[in-house]
Design an enzyme around this catalytic site. Structure first.
Site, PDB file in Angstrom:
ATOM      1  N   ASP A  58       0.845  -1.189   0.000  1.00  0.00           N
ATOM      2  CA  ASP A  58       0.000   0.000   0.000  1.00  0.00           C
ATOM      3  C   ASP A  58       0.881   1.240   0.000  1.00  0.00           C
ATOM      4  OD1 ASP A  58      -1.765   2.150   0.712  1.00  0.00           O
ATOM      5  OD2 ASP A  58      -3.164   0.680   1.535  1.00  0.00           O
ATOM      6  N   ASN A  84       0.079   6.791  -9.912  1.00  0.00           N
ATOM      7  CA  ASN A  84      -1.199   6.433 -10.521  1.00  0.00           C
ATOM      8  C   ASN A  84      -2.183   5.866  -9.506  1.00  0.00           C
ATOM      9  OD1 ASN A  84      -3.041   5.480 -12.799  1.00  0.00           O
ATOM     10  ND2 ASN A  84      -2.420   3.521 -11.916  1.00  0.00           N
ATOM     11  N   TYR A 152     -12.956  13.223  -3.933  1.00  0.00           N
ATOM     12  CA  TYR A 152     -11.937  12.762  -4.870  1.00  0.00           C
ATOM     13  C   TYR A 152     -11.356  13.946  -5.636  1.00  0.00           C
ATOM     14  CZ  TYR A 152      -9.890  10.213  -8.841  1.00  0.00           C
ATOM     15  OH  TYR A 152      -9.042   9.718  -9.804  1.00  0.00           O
ATOM     16  N   GLY A 153     -12.227  14.834  -6.107  1.00  0.00           N
ATOM     17  CA  GLY A 153     -11.761  15.994  -6.853  1.00  0.00           C
ATOM     18  C   GLY A 153     -10.868  16.895  -6.020  1.00  0.00           C
ATOM     19  N   ALA A 154     -11.219  17.065  -4.744  1.00  0.00           N
ATOM     20  CA  ALA A 154     -10.392  17.893  -3.868  1.00  0.00           C
ATOM     21  C   ALA A 154      -9.000  17.298  -3.712  1.00  0.00           C
ATOM     22  CB  ALA A 154     -11.069  18.029  -2.505  1.00  0.00           C
ATOM     23  N   LYS A 156      -7.412  15.406  -5.885  1.00  0.00           N
ATOM     24  CA  LYS A 156      -6.675  15.563  -7.133  1.00  0.00           C
ATOM     25  C   LYS A 156      -6.291  17.029  -7.370  1.00  0.00           C
ATOM     26  CE  LYS A 156      -6.444  11.304  -8.554  1.00  0.00           C
ATOM     27  NZ  LYS A 156      -5.152  10.617  -8.765  1.00  0.00           N
TER      28      LYS A 156
END
Length: 233
Positions: A58, A84, A152-154, A156
């Site tokens: 991990d 990734n 998730y957007g925050a 990234k």
């Protein structure tokens, strides 16, 4: 031969990207949490007559990150680090008023903290390379407001900013944050399981745009796969 570390390499874009690098003769250090699928990927890529080291674990584990860099050192150095591996924070995705804070922490820990941890671990080797580069997988959710994609957007968006600052602090490296665009992956299916993704591009179809980064070595910055593909035409 150049050497790359690719996280999240047992499936999806990570596997497709590792396959393309192997076909170009790159030696690889591959990461994924699931040892079985990772071993299968490594065995397949060794058919390209390249050296492949599979290190399951991990990326949020500091020891594991150290093991990845140690494996690259064993192969002779490091020329490309690909962050990734990603976490959604909730599966399926939910609105912010329902998002568990622990889920947000998981997304930030995997997508931002672990990415920076691996970058820091790898920097000595990357600086020694004549063409050292960091490739961070971004998302259009980092720049656009999509319902349920907030956590998730925050994460990234934070990764994008980290990439931009790293590029300023490490002018000898290329640092690319790249939005691959829509892809048909397990991550997307976990995020929006009721959505029909049959019309979405496969990860393999996105890889040629990313290869332009290696061929043209554009300046550090944020790119999208569609824009890279358009520039190739």
């Amino acid at each position: 031969m150049p050497v790359a570390i690719v996280t999240g390499a047992s499936k999806g874009f990570g596997r497709a990207w590792a396959t393309a690098l192997a076909a170009r003769g790159w030696d690889l250090v591959l990461d994924a949490r699931s040892a079985g699928p990772l071993a299968e990927t490594a065995a397949e890529l060794k058919g390209h007559h390249t050296r492949v080291l599979a290190v399951s674990g991990d990326v949020t584990d500091p020891w594991h990150r150290g093991a990845l860099v140690a494996a690259a050192r064993e192969l002779g150095g490091l020329d490309l680090l690909v962050n990734n591996a990603s976490a959604l924070g909730a599966e399926p995705l939910v609105r912010l008023d329902e998002l568990p804070l622990d889920g947000l922490r998981q997304a930030l820990e995997t997508n931002v903290v672990a990415a920076l941890g691996l970058i820091r671990e790898a920097l000595p080797l990357l600086r020694e390379s004549a063409a050292g580069a960091v490739l961070n997988l971004s998302s259009d959710a980092a720049a656009e407001a999509y319902e349920t994609w907030g956590g998730y957007g925050a994460s990234k968006a934070a990764l994008d900013q980290l990439s931009a600052v790293l590029a300023v602090e490490e002018p000898g490296l290329r640092v690319w944050a790249v939005d691959p665009g829509d892809m048909r992956t397990d991550l997307y299916r976990a995020a929006v399981p009721l959505d029909d993704d049959s019309g979405r591009p496969s990860p393999e179809s996105v890889v040629p745009a990313f290869l332009r980064l290696l061929d043209a070595r554009p300046a550090s910055g944020r790119y999208s796969a569609p824009d890279l593909a358009e520039a190739e035409r």
